[in-house]
Design an enzyme around this catalytic site. Structure first.
Site, PDB file in Angstrom:
ATOM      1  NE  ARG A 196      -6.437  -6.722  -0.465  1.00 28.34           N
ATOM      2  CZ  ARG A 196      -7.161  -5.850   0.192  1.00 28.34           C
ATOM      3  NH1 ARG A 196      -8.214  -6.253   0.816  1.00 28.34           N
ATOM      4  NH2 ARG A 196      -6.842  -4.573   0.241  1.00 28.34           N
ATOM      5  CG  HIS A 242       2.263   0.810  17.848  1.00 18.11           C
ATOM      6  ND1 HIS A 242       1.185  -0.027  17.854  1.00 18.11           N
ATOM      7  CD2 HIS A 242       2.137   1.557  16.720  1.00 18.11           C
ATOM      8  CE1 HIS A 242       0.430   0.200  16.785  1.00 18.11           C
ATOM      9  NE2 HIS A 242       0.992   1.174  16.076  1.00 18.11           N
ATOM     10  CB  ILE A 243       7.491   4.940  18.372  1.00 19.19           C
ATOM     11  CG1 ILE A 243       8.760   4.096  18.102  1.00 19.19           C
ATOM     12  CG2 ILE A 243       7.113   4.904  19.842  1.00 19.19           C
ATOM     13  CD1 ILE A 243      10.020   4.667  18.720  1.00 19.19           C
ATOM     14  CD  GLU A 252       0.986  -2.775  19.848  1.00 16.20           C
ATOM     15  OE1 GLU A 252       1.813  -3.358  19.129  1.00 16.20           O
ATOM     16  OE2 GLU A 252       0.629  -1.605  19.657  1.00 16.20           O
ATOM     17  CB  ILE A 269       6.332  -0.995  10.711  1.00 18.66           C
ATOM     18  CG1 ILE A 269       6.263  -1.134   9.185  1.00 18.66           C
ATOM     19  CG2 ILE A 269       7.755  -0.816  11.191  1.00 18.66           C
ATOM     20  CD1 ILE A 269       6.563   0.173   8.446  1.00 18.66           C
ATOM     21  CB  ALA A 270       1.876  -4.576   9.646  1.00 21.90           C
ATOM     22  NE  ARG A 271      -2.995  -1.592  14.150  1.00 24.02           N
ATOM     23  CZ  ARG A 271      -2.464  -0.411  13.834  1.00 24.02           C
ATOM     24  NH1 ARG A 271      -1.177  -0.279  13.644  1.00 24.02           N
ATOM     25  NH2 ARG A 271      -3.231   0.660  13.737  1.00 24.02           N
ATOM     26  N   GLY A 293       0.860  -1.196   0.000  1.00 23.77           N
ATOM     27  CA  GLY A 293       0.000   0.000   0.000  1.00 23.77           C
ATOM     28  C   GLY A 293       0.887   1.234   0.000  1.00 23.77           C
ATOM     29  NE  ARG A 294      -2.697   5.260   1.878  1.00 19.48           N
ATOM     30  CZ  ARG A 294      -4.024   5.320   1.925  1.00 19.48           C
ATOM     31  NH1 ARG A 294      -4.659   6.193   1.199  1.00 19.48           N
ATOM     32  NH2 ARG A 294      -4.732   4.543   2.721  1.00 19.48           N
ATOM     33  CB  ILE A 295       3.259   2.471   4.722  1.00 13.87           C
ATOM     34  CG1 ILE A 295       2.385   3.575   5.337  1.00 13.87           C
ATOM     35  CG2 ILE A 295       4.538   2.288   5.537  1.00 13.87           C
ATOM     36  CD1 ILE A 295       1.807   3.247   6.717  1.00 13.87           C
TER      37      ILE A 295
HETATM   38  C1  DGY Z   1      -1.473   3.724  12.687  1.00 12.93           C
HETATM   39  O1  DGY Z   1      -1.699   4.873  12.303  1.00 12.93           O
HETATM   40  O2  DGY Z   1      -2.199   2.777  12.373  1.00 12.93           O
HETATM   41  C2  DGY Z   1      -0.291   3.543  13.557  1.00 12.93           C
HETATM   42  O3  DGY Z   1      -0.028   2.219  13.829  1.00 12.93           O
HETATM   43  C3  DGY Z   1      -0.450   4.344  14.830  1.00 12.93           C
HETATM   44  O4  DGY Z   1      -1.365   3.705  15.651  1.00 12.93           O
END
Ligand code: DGY
Length: 331
Positions: free
Chosen positions: A178, A286-287, A268, A237-239, A155-157
């Site tokens: 996807r 989560h920063i 978390e 860095i997703a979830r 995606g964008r990121i």
């Molecule tokens: C988001 O924007 O989804 C980041 O994980 C911050 O919560």
């Protein structure tokens, strides 16, 4: 009478000032993470909620808060919200895409580099006072420049990370998503769409940027880790929940992959205890979107959404970034 809204976590004072121009605001300035019962209690009589990823908005809460019309999440991810249940009840959901893309990509890239070049591990070593002499193999890691950057979730990121890798570090970009990007998006990055298994097999540095949903739960588990090279790194860095943290800890312990960089965790702020004991993983709380400018932009966008969603301000009725715009059409 102004509509009542709840700001569920501490935010910048300037954002509260803007919200108070339009609303009676109950603000959680003490920044307590409320449990479901407390959140439900605080939402009584409220037309809108300014939330973050730490508030769970589900069918039971919505049933108990019948006046709620908008939930404006200060995050691009919205897996804390049952969007289907919101849509059914005519509750608008909004998120904060775009404003955090570059900042989050910077952090993802930094975390990948930190894992590949063993920055946290070597810093801990130096601080411990154990450094006595230079040595040819001291904290040797793996190159980032010229290596294969594998992106899961383009995606964008994901695309912003690919740009950094391809254009800044001469990396070969492969990705799985996807849907495939169009040729115009792939070309400047020389990005190659690849099947899922091959992505894990060919990765020197795997970066995971998939949104969390039940379908992506443990998308990276023991089977996927077993496909990876022992020299490879993994960055999430997703979830939390997209990666099986227990399986990852085992792969790291057994050196079946070289290193990992993790900004998000299952459950978390709890972190799998095995991860805390391993030297070859860089852990951050989560920063990824946490720069002052970006957090302010996210909070402002969430406020813009709330103001417009409740029919106020210059964009009344047209919030900038709705997740379930069908709700607007039905109003
Ligand atoms: C988001 O924007 O989804 C980041 O994980 C911050 O919560």
């Amino acid at each position: 009478m102004k509509p009542e809204v709840l700001v569920a976590r501490a935010v910048f004072p300037s954002v509260l000032v803007r919200l108070r121009e339009h609303f009676e605001v109950e603000a959680n300035e003490a920044d307590i993470v409320w449990d479901a019962a407390e959140l439900t209690r605080r939402l009584q009589g409220k037309a809108g909620a300014f939330t973050t990823g730490s508030e769970r908005i589900d069918g039971a809460l919505l049933a108990a808060c019948p006046l709620l019309r908008a939930v404006c999440n200060m995050a691009v991810g919205y897996n804390n919200i049952d969007v289907g249940a919101c849509t059914e009840r005519g509750v608008l959901v909004t998120n904060t895409p775009d404003v955090l893309t570059e900042t989050t990509a910077d952090f993802g890239f930094a975390l990948m580099m930190a894992a590949a070049r063993r920055m946290a591990e070597s810093e801990r070593f130096l601080r411990s006072g154990a450094w006595r002499k230079w040595a040819i193999d001291m904290f040797t890691g793996s190159d980032v420049h010229g290596a294969t950057l594998a992106i899961l979730g383009m995606g964008r990121i994901g695309q912003a990370i690919a740009r950094r890798g391809a254009l800044g570090f001469g990396m070969k970009v492969i990705y799985h998503n996807r849907s495939r990007l169009d040729a115009a998006a792939e070309a400047p990055l020389n990005a190659r769409y690849i099947d899922r298994e091959a992505l894990f097999r060919e990765a020197d540095h795997l970066v995971i940027v998939l949104p969390y949903s039940p379908a992506s739960h443990h998308a990276v588990g023991a089977a996927e880790l077993a496909l990876m090279r022992p020299t490879a790194t993994l960055t999430n860095i997703a979830r939390g929940g997209v990666v099986d943290d227990a399986a990852l800890a085992l792969a790291l312990r057994e050196r079946r992959i070289a290193a990992a960089g993790l900004d998000v965790f299952e459950g978390e702020p709890q972190v799998h205890p095995d991860l805390l004991t391993l030297p070859n993983v860089v852990l951050t709380p989560h920063i990824a979107s946490a720069t002052v400018a970006t957090r302010l932009a996210m909070a402002d966008l969430a406020a813009d959404n709330l103001i417009a969603a409740l029919g106020c301000g210059p964009h009344a009725g047209r919030p900038p970034t709705p997740v379930n715009p069908a709700v607007l059409a039905g109003r």
